[in-house]
Design an enzyme around this catalytic site. Structure first.
Site, PDB file in Angstrom:
ATOM      1  N   CYS A 144       0.713  -1.228  -0.171  1.00  0.00           N
ATOM      2  CA  CYS A 144      -0.120   0.014  -0.060  1.00  0.00           C
ATOM      3  C   CYS A 144       0.758   1.217   0.089  1.00  0.00           C
ATOM      4  O   CYS A 144       0.356   2.573  -0.182  1.00  0.00           O
ATOM      5  CB  CYS A 144      -0.910   0.067   1.087  1.00  0.00           C
ATOM      6  SG  CYS A 144      -1.978  -1.506   1.266  1.00  0.00           S
ATOM      7  N   HIS A 176      -3.324   6.644   2.128  1.00  0.00           N
ATOM      8  CA  HIS A 176      -3.738   5.451   1.983  1.00  0.00           C
ATOM      9  C   HIS A 176      -5.076   5.157   2.283  1.00  0.00           C
ATOM     10  O   HIS A 176      -5.314   5.134   3.574  1.00  0.00           O
ATOM     11  CB  HIS A 176      -2.701   4.298   2.095  1.00  0.00           C
ATOM     12  CG  HIS A 176      -3.162   2.903   1.864  1.00  0.00           C
ATOM     13  ND1 HIS A 176      -3.819   2.668   0.830  1.00  0.00           N
ATOM     14  CD2 HIS A 176      -3.217   1.847   2.927  1.00  0.00           C
ATOM     15  CE1 HIS A 176      -4.300   1.440   0.956  1.00  0.00           C
ATOM     16  NE2 HIS A 176      -3.802   0.735   1.992  1.00  0.00           N
ATOM     17  N   ASN A 181     -10.145  -0.933   0.172  1.00  0.00           N
ATOM     18  CA  ASN A 181      -8.792  -0.715   0.346  1.00  0.00           C
ATOM     19  C   ASN A 181      -8.203  -1.307  -1.195  1.00  0.00           C
ATOM     20  O   ASN A 181      -8.228  -2.460  -1.245  1.00  0.00           O
ATOM     21  CB  ASN A 181      -8.075  -1.347   1.469  1.00  0.00           C
ATOM     22  CG  ASN A 181      -6.539  -1.205   1.624  1.00  0.00           C
ATOM     23  OD1 ASN A 181      -5.740  -1.167   0.492  1.00  0.00           O
ATOM     24  ND2 ASN A 181      -5.949  -1.563   2.635  1.00  0.00           N
TER      25      ASN A 181
END
Ligand code: ACO
Length: 335
Positions: free
Chosen positions: A118, A260, A290
């Site tokens: 990420c 993020h 996500n």
């Protein structure tokens, strides 16, 4: 670290792509023991996009995001010198960036993958800035793309609710140092905690040579959610503060906080720690979940399309995740 700006680097344009298929919390609750209420309360996620059907991969999303970025500024792909594809879900362990290069016909570019989960997009952007600011290249395409749906155990309710698929791209170009848009960065890794979030390789087959060779395959995502949560909320604000201090920029000068997109609670907790108004926090986690390396450029592209971001706005971008790796890059929007 403050970048030594022999010349500047600026983001010219953005693009993004998500699969058409939307999977809601309600649909997930038909498969595992969970509920819309639990997921929304703990994560803020309402739905996510998943790549369905055969023979589609991270490359399809990466290509579409790149083509949209190119189209925005009517750039000929032959102008691109370098492609960095940040992904942890390649469709070829030798790398997927070369297939993106071929599909978008960026025939003059060198292309490579960058794996940092990420944080991949932040590391990709900082890497691009090095090539531009030292004069090696003129135009770099940075893509963050992931299809973690391929690596999820769809019977594990602690992870399958979180992730979605997507891609985002930016085209970064060398410019005069006076117009520099990538102001500074702070990057960190602590491999002692890599076991808290991983897609690990497991050996399970013996090839009967002398000496014998073990072979295996990659497992599903495993994650200690509580530890990752604590890590993100404690380390990301420190990274941001270090980066701002180095550049001598006060927190009140920050126009946008682009983190993020892991979990709405994490975004709010980090903004809270920094006393940054929630109005300045860019968030689309409710729609996409996500999306790993894609989440930051996807949210950036959406904010640009919505005309939220204005010329000279200061954007603090932070990625965090598996590795564990985390980092910040500070951008002045120069368009
Ligand atoms: N539905 C219902 N109950 C659930 C679910 C679910 N989907 N998942 C877990 N639970 C249960 C657990 O079993 C536990 O039950 P128990 O108390 O009976 O043992 C209870 O809910 C609480 O579980 P926790 O794990 O403590 O829940 P928490 O509040 O920490 O939320 C979450 C979990 C959402 C995963 C949170 O920890 C989180 O967001 N962590 C960060 C994760 C993250 O951002 N990861 C990605 C990093 S990016 C990258 O590199 C890929």
């Amino acid at each position: 670290m403050e970048l030594s700006t022999m010349q500047g680097a600026c983001i010219l344009t953005t693009g993004s792509a998500v699969p058409d298929s939307t999977i809601s919390n309600h649909e997930i609750s038909q498969v595992v023991d969970t509920s819309n209420e639990w997921i929304v309360t703990r994560t803020g996620i309402k739905e996510r996009r998943l790549l369905t059907g055969c023979n589609q991969s991270v490359i399809d999303l990466a290509v579409l995001a790149a083509q949209r970025a190119l189209k925005n500024i009517e750039m000929n792909p032959q102008e691109i010198d370098l492609i960095i594809l940040a992904t942890s879900s390649p469709n070829d362990l030798f790398g997927s960036a070369s297939q993106v290069q071929a599909k978008i016909k960026a025939v003059n570019s060198v292309a490579f993958d960058l794996t940092a989960a990420c944080s991949g997009f932040v590391l990709g952007l900082v890497t691009a800035a090095q090539f531009l600011q030292n004069g090696a290249y003129h135009t770099v395409l940075v893509i963050g793309a992931d299809v973690l749906s391929k690596w999820i155990d769809w019977e594990d309710r602690s992870t399958c609710i979180l992730f979605g698929d997507g891609a985002g791209a930016v085209i970064v170009q060398a410019c005069s140092s006076l117009n520099n848009g990538i102001l500074g960065f702070n990057l960190n890794t602590d491999g002692n905690y890599s076991h808290q979030l991983s897609i690990s390789y497991k050996e399970n087959r013996l090839v009967d040579f002398k000496p014998p060779i073990m072979q295996g395959a990659f497992d599903y995502i495993t994650m200690n959610g509580k530890e990752i949560y604590k890590f993100a909320v404690s380390q990301v604000p420190l990274s941001i503060l270090k980066c701002l201090q180095k550049l001598d920029i006060n927190l009140d000068k920050v126009d946008w906080l682009l983190l993020h997109q892991a979990n709405e609670r994490i975004l709010k907790a980090i903004a809270d720690k920094l006393s940054i108004d929630l109005m300045k926090v860019i968030s689309n986690v409710s729609k996409y979940g996500n999306t790993s390396a894609a989440s930051i450029p996807l949210a950036l592209d959406e904010a640009v399309q919505q005309d939220k971001i204005k010329k000279n706005d200061l954007i603090v971008i932070s990625g965090f995740g598996a590795g564990l790796t985390w980092g910040t890059v500070i951008i002045k929007w120069t368009n």
